[in-house]
Design a protein around this motif. Sequence first.
Motif, mmCIF file in Angstrom:
data_model
loop_
_atom_site.group_PDB
_atom_site.id
_atom_site.type_symbol
_atom_site.label_atom_id
_atom_site.label_comp_id
_atom_site.label_asym_id
_atom_site.label_seq_id
_atom_site.Cartn_x
_atom_site.Cartn_y
_atom_site.Cartn_z
ATOM 1 N N PHE A 84 43.004 28.736 42.083
ATOM 2 C CA PHE A 84 44.142 29.376 41.781
ATOM 3 C C PHE A 84 44.323 30.890 42.133
ATOM 4 O O PHE A 84 45.349 31.003 42.991
ATOM 5 C CB PHE A 84 43.960 29.846 40.070
ATOM 6 N N PHE A 113 47.404 45.914 39.680
ATOM 7 C CA PHE A 113 46.804 44.835 39.116
ATOM 8 C C PHE A 113 46.338 43.904 40.109
ATOM 9 O O PHE A 113 45.088 43.363 39.885
ATOM 10 C CB PHE A 113 47.512 44.066 38.188
ATOM 11 N N VAL A 144 47.034 35.741 30.608
ATOM 12 C CA VAL A 144 46.047 36.767 31.208
ATOM 13 C C VAL A 144 45.171 36.590 32.081
ATOM 14 O O VAL A 144 45.035 37.558 33.349
ATOM 15 C CB VAL A 144 45.310 37.655 29.881
ATOM 16 N N ALA A 145 44.440 35.536 32.192
ATOM 17 C CA ALA A 145 43.573 35.079 33.128
ATOM 18 C C ALA A 145 44.351 35.035 34.509
ATOM 19 O O ALA A 145 43.756 35.591 35.479
ATOM 20 C CB ALA A 145 42.789 33.724 32.993
ATOM 21 N N ALA A 146 45.511 34.471 34.382
ATOM 22 C CA ALA A 146 46.185 34.206 35.768
ATOM 23 C C ALA A 146 46.367 35.703 36.474
ATOM 24 O O ALA A 146 46.491 35.851 37.671
ATOM 25 C CB ALA A 146 47.637 33.603 35.566
ATOM 26 N N ARG A 147 46.936 36.600 35.557
ATOM 27 C CA ARG A 147 47.301 37.839 35.920
ATOM 28 C C ARG A 147 46.076 38.506 36.770
ATOM 29 O O ARG A 147 46.066 39.018 37.787
ATOM 30 C CB ARG A 147 47.666 38.835 34.856
ATOM 31 N N THR A 148 44.839 38.492 36.043
ATOM 32 C CA THR A 148 43.505 39.078 36.881
ATOM 33 C C THR A 148 43.378 38.330 37.671
ATOM 34 O O THR A 148 42.735 39.063 38.669
ATOM 35 C CB THR A 148 42.197 38.877 35.584
ATOM 36 N N LEU A 149 43.735 37.204 38.059
ATOM 37 C CA LEU A 149 43.482 36.422 39.238
ATOM 38 C C LEU A 149 44.336 36.762 40.454
ATOM 39 O O LEU A 149 44.570 36.224 41.539
ATOM 40 C CB LEU A 149 43.336 34.847 39.216
ATOM 41 N N PHE A 165 36.478 35.605 30.757
ATOM 42 C CA PHE A 165 36.691 35.408 29.341
ATOM 43 C C PHE A 165 35.783 34.942 28.482
ATOM 44 O O PHE A 165 35.283 33.807 28.863
ATOM 45 C CB PHE A 165 38.188 34.982 29.007
ATOM 46 N N ALA A 225 47.919 36.649 39.964
ATOM 47 C CA ALA A 225 49.328 35.878 39.898
ATOM 48 C C ALA A 225 50.373 36.974 39.561
ATOM 49 O O ALA A 225 50.120 37.660 38.485
ATOM 50 C CB ALA A 225 49.298 34.841 39.129
ATOM 51 N N GLU A 243 45.405 32.325 28.689
ATOM 52 C CA GLU A 243 45.290 31.825 30.039
ATOM 53 C C GLU A 243 46.391 32.485 31.001
ATOM 54 O O GLU A 243 46.165 32.646 32.251
ATOM 55 C CB GLU A 243 46.025 30.342 30.145
ATOM 56 N N VAL A 245 47.666 31.832 44.737
ATOM 57 C CA VAL A 245 49.047 32.611 44.330
ATOM 58 C C VAL A 245 48.882 34.176 45.173
ATOM 59 O O VAL A 245 49.634 34.772 44.927
ATOM 60 C CB VAL A 245 48.678 33.261 42.926
#
Lengths: 283, 365
Positions: free
Chosen positions: B99, B73, A167-172, B82, A174, A165, B103
Amino acid sequence: MSEPRWVRAILMTGALLFLGIFLLLPLIVVFSEAFKKGVEVYFESIREPDAVAAIWLTLIAAGIAVPLNLVFGVVAAWAIAKFQFPGKSFLITLIDLPFSVSPVISGLVYVLLFGLQGWLGPWLAEHDIKIIFAVPGIVLATVFVTFPFVARELIPLMQAQGSEEEVAARTLGAGGWQTFWRVTLPNIKWGLLYGVILCNARAMGEFGAVSVVSGHIRGATNTIPLHAEILYNEYNSAAAFAMASLLTILTLVTIALKAAIDWKSQVEAREVGENRERALAEA
Amino acid sequence: MSIEIRNISKSFGDFRALKDVSFKVETGELVALLGPSGSGKTSLLRIIAGIEVPDGNDGAILIHNEDAAEISFRDRRVGFVFQHYALFRHMTIFENVAFGLRVRPRRLRPSEKIIREKVNELLKLVQLDWLGDHLPSQLSGGQRQRIALARALAVEPNVLLLDEPFGSLDARVRKELRQWLRRFHDELKITSVFVTHDQEEALEVADRVVLMNEGRVEQVGTPEEVYHHPANAFVYNFLGNVNLFRGRVKEGKVYLGDMPLGLPAESGVDAKSALVFVRPHLLEVELQPNGKQNFRARVKHINLAGSLVKVELESEWGDPVHVELSHGRYQTLGFRKDDLVFVRPRERKIFVESEQGFCDYAANI
């Protein structure tokens, strides 16, 4: 249930009897002794200046130790659960150290470090800094003893949840803080609260380590448990048990909160399960 | 936005997951990374996304001809889906999709009204707008997968990367969703790469297929190219069911038992042994020997369920042989279990032993 009724009856009475003698009876004794000389004496002994000072000191020690170990516990659990690095198992062993060392030893270590004859003693004396037989020593000892509670609670939880989760946040898009506040923290909130409550109970109730570094100066370096012991040694049992009753109330509150958290997180888990079944049934 | 993968290598401890991988994904393409588990395809996808970092300084990922390592990134704008969805379990579906917008740095963050519109639009796009206030645990696997896709699309990605997108779904939902993904891609035209170990999925959905094995790229091509013109034994074997025979080379011919087969012109004559691949539907079953181009086999099992009749035979040298023939042909022949029949390959692919050897490939069979 295959066991005959009498086996079950024996097992249950045995368990209840044991609990009654070793847990419930002392609880009743504490309160009956505290109120033996009447409600007035009880409140008098709590309001007495030395008692108030002890209560304050306990609150200060816990007020510093719990937030400190909360931050440390989250950081350590995060590092251990989400990253691979050399010395990881050593760090886990270190976190457990306060559990495996006798509290008295932990107190003595601080005396050896900061006491007048200790390593840093002369330097501290020169600069007029008092740690041993003063409030800083008590806070240090409390921090050390309550060190593992939050981290121990969070490590298995965070390991089970993995880091997908995050890692998913980082790709989005955050950032690190956003990921922590919005994703990690909400996922560990119950475990964290649980750890904090246990940590707090221990911080307020700690006797051994604090006793070594305190010096038992009335009204200055006594916490509630230390004050209760002094009063008891002076045969002032009503006042001693009044102090003890405060700790007992803390225990009861802790147990109640713990049960509430268990219940709450179980309800959430059950809701998730039911909803999943419903979704499957619809599909 | 094109993606160029240039000389990428990656090791995990002693395990070399990727060995000098290079290929290019053109703008608007849908490319499948296909390979058995452990072939390095997921590692490669995570490197393209920037989740993992490749070894050394020789390799580079270029997104739209810019070195991705120089782009943070946040600005890379890669949508990643995923395998196990990785939806935020404590957030509603609506908040999951929102989300990526919430952010953003304050000056780039859209207003609440625009976020609302955008999320609802995306939920409509994946046909799940009625699930906005549910939690991820209340959704079925296929629904979660579509939400994961909507969440990735919310940040308006330049490229879309999907890791085994249908890996944990049951067969029927898989089929539906992959056709849906194809139509979806045709509508949006985002450059996309997806990882799969299912050759049927790759051949059906992708514009081009990158076949990977043991950290290397074995072949890149359209589904038609890789299926009909496999570059090597691994590709032929991995794409679709296949019968494998071991033959010997003698006087410029490969012999399967007593049956001689012509050799491909370019092969060396000094080779000693060869692998012969024949797809089940390219084996002809006959009741009488017809010249020399056949071998004897005994019928072991007949499966009549399905659009083709699947027959399992045992060849004269004891290997199992799988044959597929039409129901009409099967009725004309009328053989039964334990009958003796004659098998003739109509088309076959021969890989002759060479310096590098085919043993690598044979080990995977």
